[in-house]
Design a protein around this motif. Structure first.
Motif, PDB file in Angstrom:
ATOM      1  N   VAL A 281       0.830  -1.212   0.000  1.00 57.64           N
ATOM      2  CA  VAL A 281       0.000   0.000   0.000  1.00 57.64           C
ATOM      3  C   VAL A 281       0.861   1.258   0.000  1.00 57.64           C
ATOM      4  O   VAL A 281       0.338   2.370   0.062  1.00 57.64           O
TER       5      VAL A 281
ATOM      6  N   ASN B  87       3.555   1.388  -2.397  1.00 57.19           N
ATOM      7  CA  ASN B  87       4.283   1.255  -3.664  1.00 57.19           C
ATOM      8  C   ASN B  87       5.682   0.663  -3.481  1.00 57.19           C
ATOM      9  O   ASN B  87       6.632   1.041  -4.168  1.00 57.19           O
TER      10      ASN B  87
ATOM     11  N   ILE C  38      -9.287   2.997  -2.465  1.00 58.46           N
ATOM     12  CA  ILE C  38      -7.953   2.604  -2.016  1.00 58.46           C
ATOM     13  C   ILE C  38      -7.046   2.302  -3.205  1.00 58.46           C
ATOM     14  O   ILE C  38      -7.488   1.816  -4.247  1.00 58.46           O
ATOM     15  N   GLU C  39      -5.777   2.604  -3.049  1.00 57.82           N
ATOM     16  CA  GLU C  39      -4.775   2.286  -4.055  1.00 57.82           C
ATOM     17  C   GLU C  39      -3.706   1.389  -3.420  1.00 57.82           C
ATOM     18  O   GLU C  39      -3.285   1.608  -2.284  1.00 57.82           O
ATOM     19  N   PHE C  40      -3.276   0.378  -4.166  1.00 56.13           N
ATOM     20  CA  PHE C  40      -2.223  -0.516  -3.696  1.00 56.13           C
ATOM     21  C   PHE C  40      -1.590  -1.220  -4.888  1.00 56.13           C
ATOM     22  O   PHE C  40      -2.029  -1.053  -6.034  1.00 56.13           O
ATOM     23  N   GLN C  41      -0.566  -1.984  -4.633  1.00 56.62           N
ATOM     24  CA  GLN C  41       0.085  -2.771  -5.666  1.00 56.62           C
ATOM     25  C   GLN C  41      -0.200  -4.250  -5.446  1.00 56.62           C
ATOM     26  O   GLN C  41      -0.494  -4.692  -4.331  1.00 56.62           O
TER      27      GLN C  41
ATOM     28  N   PRO D 137      -0.290  -1.954 -10.544  1.00 63.95           N
ATOM     29  CA  PRO D 137      -0.948  -0.932  -9.717  1.00 63.95           C
ATOM     30  C   PRO D 137      -2.458  -1.167  -9.704  1.00 63.95           C
ATOM     31  O   PRO D 137      -3.051  -1.540 -10.732  1.00 63.95           O
ATOM     32  N   VAL D 138      -3.079  -0.978  -8.548  1.00 66.76           N
ATOM     33  CA  VAL D 138      -4.516  -1.204  -8.416  1.00 66.76           C
ATOM     34  C   VAL D 138      -5.136   0.031  -7.764  1.00 66.76           C
ATOM     35  O   VAL D 138      -4.615   0.550  -6.778  1.00 66.76           O
ATOM     36  N   LYS D 139      -6.260   0.475  -8.340  1.00 68.78           N
ATOM     37  CA  LYS D 139      -7.048   1.536  -7.727  1.00 68.78           C
ATOM     38  C   LYS D 139      -8.505   1.103  -7.751  1.00 68.78           C
ATOM     39  O   LYS D 139      -9.039   0.768  -8.806  1.00 68.78           O
TER      40      LYS D 139
ATOM     41  N   SER E 123     -12.342   1.757  -7.549  1.00 66.71           N
ATOM     42  CA  SER E 123     -13.323   2.826  -7.738  1.00 66.71           C
ATOM     43  C   SER E 123     -14.668   2.189  -8.040  1.00 66.71           C
ATOM     44  O   SER E 123     -14.752   1.129  -8.667  1.00 66.71           O
TER      45      SER E 123
END
Length: 822
Positions: free
Chosen positions: A519, A521, A804-807, A817-819, A821
């Motif tokens: 989370v 990067n 949330i954004e994470f790898q 990369p993951v976001k 939505s």
């Protein structure tokens, strides 16, 4: 009786279980008798100069002709110097206290002036009556005692001491150091410890001379009336009133009277009502005998199963003895002994102090009511119903001097017992699982939100400092931006801690949680770190046979340079990496290690930073369960799952399955031994962080094995840990390194609660650490902080919160990369 004299070089006797030329291996359960006690020192606390001097965690004052000790911590002690008392001695302390548990007396001598665990004796405290009790503590030394240190308790409380007296004890000059027998003779080995010659006589009025420092063997012909019961010898010493006495149990299978015989398949039970014993035969060969000091119709309680015999007995106010025959293969006294082929009980391989003598332990040290002996002729287990029962366990039977005979006994405080007899190929794990009935779960001390708040109080308080957190509270521990702490805080709060903005240090807790790398990067950094650990550390150390070896300080005494825990820890790391990434080299190396580990019987050797390689260890069970379950996940091989279950069963004797204290059930013993062979001794002293590692492995296993309620066991261990947490105070929210059952008191160091949060999340089926998801169609493997679903060629994370954004890492190589939505 006949006699033989032994000079300075002692002869080796074939009929005895131990070579007399190696007397340090002789365990004598009937030690040298005390002839007299002479008072040589007294403190009645009439004046202030008699007070002991406070050294740590306590204050001392004089009031009403008593020394009053107020303990303000977990390690109070005080001392008195200026003594000159010839040992051995007995210290008699008349004392009452506001708490129970245990006390300890240390002493220094003219030859050994420093305090040490070796020069100490423990005693159990009683605070139930509120009355003064007199405790007698023997100091085992022949040197001159120069000072005493009193540790009156191990928790906060008050002790009132009315007086302390020291008595020089005079030991009997003679001692029966060993007894044994063969088919024709009983032999008693008598040693003269004195500087004078003594004349002894036996019941046939014969007299024998024994010179100073010499050893004498008396040989008595076995008589028919002595067979299959206890024979008591009494030897008179000229000039002394006290006799030498020693009982010995004589078992001659061919002399059993066949009052009643029952046969089924390969098993035979023969009852001799004259001596009240039951003999067991397998394939017509005598393998065991069961005897009792009171008459009871044992034969009517024999139940034949397809592959075993079960004997149920009741015996209030009597003693029960079980003797097995044959070459010893494996054994267990739950909480104290876990033995493999050729080993002996009460050895010094795990404890070099006087407490290594575990043949008649305090009842609170027994984790579950189970003793096991397995020989090349029979497998037997003895269980009972009362936690306060005094048991006896001797491998080999040093009570009766038999090399190929073992003894298990119930000496008092039992009402019902159960004996299981099976063929010698029956694994001891079968007996463990049959006895390990999970107790009722304790009540959780807090609800989930209260538990979160308590743990956050620890993260923001006693383990927090500028730049990160400590593993344990206290300045002794370095401050680091630990991954486990940061990941746990992120799971609880949804916020990334500022402390890991510049760097992350792996670890910090006892159950790994690396979510924070993904989370922030840093997934590539995590992958590189793990790959380097596998390639440069683990695989490079693995031997061609799949094993891992150890030759450090704690190798001393062990019969080889490897152990189940040492190998399983490395196998676990290899197979975790293979499971996360699909790495075929790590998987092959890990599976090779699992193949090697199958040769081990005993969980041991997982904590060689301070504990001997030989010492039985719940962490070895935990690592093996985890590694074999990972192997099963990777291969689908049912044999690996079977092995995972076997190693989970080996961990059960480390878990308290009974207890009458508020915090007791599901507490976990870490090892059956002592740090540095001396102290602390961890037997009877739960170390719950080790239990949390075991619980984590059980939750992994519980997904695939339903033969036992592993999930309930893991929950019980977790609740016990939460009960032990500091509810308030300077170390609020921390988990104590150990917990004293007798006083219900916490003992440092005080550990961060990351493991407790991770277990609670997993028990609630919530995301905890990193999660691996595998597409059943394509075989694609993705690792992320959340579970992934593979739908129409897309990778979805349905449990991840919106925004949330994470790898994530795909197939062990690609960083994605993951976001999320809506």
């Amino acid at each position: 009786m006949k006699i033989r004299l032994i000079a300075a070089v002692l002869l080796t006797l074939n009929i005895l279980s131990f070579s007399l030329a190696d007397q340090n291996k002789i365990i004598n359960p009937y030690p040298r008798a005390i002839v007299s006690e002479n008072q040589v020192w007294q403190c009645d606390f009439e004046t202030a100069d008699q007070l002991f001097k406070s050294l740590h965690d306590c204050s001392v004052k004089l009031a009403d002709s008593m020394m009053i000790i107020d303990s303000v911590g977990n390690d109070p002690y005080l001392h008195k110097s200026g003594m000159k008392i010839q040992g051995p001695a007995i210290v008699k302390v008349k004392m009452k206290s506001t708490v129970g548990g245990s006390g300890q007396i240390f002493y220094t001598t003219n030859k050994t002036p420093g305090w040490s665990e070796v020069q100490s004796s423990r005693f159990n405290l009683s605070n139930e009556s509120g009355q003064f009790m007199q405790y007698s503590i023997k100091l085992e030394t022949t040197d001159v005692i120069t000072a005493l240190r009193l540790d009156p308790m191990t928790t906060v409380g008050t002790a009132y001491i009315d007086n302390i007296e020291i008595y020089q004890i005079i030991m009997s000059p003679l001692e029966i150091i060993q007894a044994g027998y063969n088919e024709q003779n009983i032999e008693y080995t008598i040693k003269n410890h004195a500087k004078d010659r003594y004349i002894i006589s036996n019941d046939d009025i014969s007299e024998y001379s024994i010179e100073p420092g010499k050893t004498l063997i008396l040989t008595e012909t076995v008589k028919a009336e002595h067979i299959n019961q206890y024979r008591n010898i009494a030897i008179s010493i000229k000039g002394l009133t006290q006799k030498l006495t020693r009982p010995i149990f004589l078992w001659k299978p061919e002399m059993i009277k066949k009052d009643k015989v029952i046969n089924k398949t390969n098993y035979t039970a023969i009852f001799d009502k004259n001596v009240n014993c039951l003999q067991i035969l397998i394939n017509s060969k005598p393998v065991a005998i069961i005897s009792c000091t009171n008459i009871f119709n044992i034969i009517d309680n024999v139940i034949f199963h397809d592959d075993a015999i079960e004997v149920k007995t009741n015996g209030k106010d009597c003693q029960l003895f079980v003797h097995t025959q044959g070459e010893f293969q494996a054994g267990l006294l739950a909480g104290l002994e876990y033995l493999s082929k050729g080993e002996i009980s009460s050895d010094t391989l795990d404890d070099r102090t006087a407490s290594h003598l575990r043949y008649e332990p305090e009842s609170y040290k027994i984790t579950m009511p189970l003793m096991i002996c397995q020989t090349d002729l029979v497998s037997m287990a003895l269980s009972w119903d009362n936690p306060n029962c005094q048991v006896s366990y001797a491998v080999p039977d040093f009570y009766n001097g038999r090399e190929n005979q073992q003894r298990m006994a119930l000496l008092n405080n039992w009402n019902n017992a159960r004996i299981l007899i099976a063929n010698p190929q029956t694994p001891i794990e079968d007996f463990i699982i049959a006895t390990a009935k999970l107790p009722t779960l304790p009540d959780s001390p807090r609800n989930w939100q209260q538990q979160i708040d308590l743990c956050l109080a620890a993260f923001n308080g006693p383990i927090k400092d500028d730049g990160g957190w400590r593993h344990c509270a206290g300045d002794h521990w370095p401050v680091q931006p630990y991954a486990d702490h940061a990941s746990t805080l992120w799971r609880l709060t949804g916020k990334i801690p500022a402390e890991i903005e510049k760097t992350i240090v792996p670890g910090g807790g006892h159950i790994n949680n690396d979510s924070i790398y993904f989370v922030t990067n840093r997934a590539k950094q995590w992958l590189t770190m793990k790959k380097n650990a596998v390639q440069n550390i683990i695989i490079s150390q693995q031997q061609p046979d799949g094993s891992f070896r150890y030759n450090g300080k704690y190798r001393q005494g062990h019969f080889e340079d490897t152990a189940s825990g040492l190998c399983a820890l490395n196998a676990r790391s290899l197979l975790d990496f293979a499971y996360y990434t699909g790495d075929t080299q790590a998987q092959a190396a890990g599976l090779k290690a699992l193949q090697y580990i199958r040769r081990f019987q005993v969980p041991r050797g997982a904590q060689v930073w301070e504990v001997p390689l030989h010492t039985p260890d719940i962490m070895a069970s935990a690592h093996a369960v985890h590694a074999y379950t990972r192997g099963y996940e990777l291969t689908g091989d049912d044999e690996l799952l079977k092995q995972a279950r076997r190693w989970a069963i080996t961990g059960l004797p480390f878990v308290y399955m009974w207890g009458d204290k508020p915090v007791s059930c599901y507490s976990t013993i870490a090892v059956y031994g002592a740090t540095n062979w001396v102290a602390p001794n961890w037997i009877g002293l739960p170390v719950q962080w080790c239990g949390t590692v075991f619980a984590d492995a059980l939750l992994l296993l519980s997904q695939y094995d339903k033969s036992y309620d592993w999930r309930k066991l893991a929950l019980g261990i977790t609740i016990a840990a939460e009960q032990m947490q500091y509810p308030d105070g300077a170390h609020i929210g921390c988990l104590p390194d150990s917990f004293e059952l007798q006083t219900q008191s916490r003992r440092p160091w005080d550990i961060n609660p990351t493991a407790l949060i991770i277990l609670r999340l997993k028990l609630s089926d919530k995301p905890a650490g990193l999660i691996v998801s595998i597409d059943p169609d394509s075989g694609k493997r993705i690792i992320a902080p959340y579970k992934a679903d593979f739908v129409n060629g897309q990778i979805l994370f349905p449990e991840a919160p919106d925004g949330i954004e994470f790898q994530a890492i795909l197939n062990g190589t690609d960083i994605i990369p993951v976001k999320i939505s809506s």
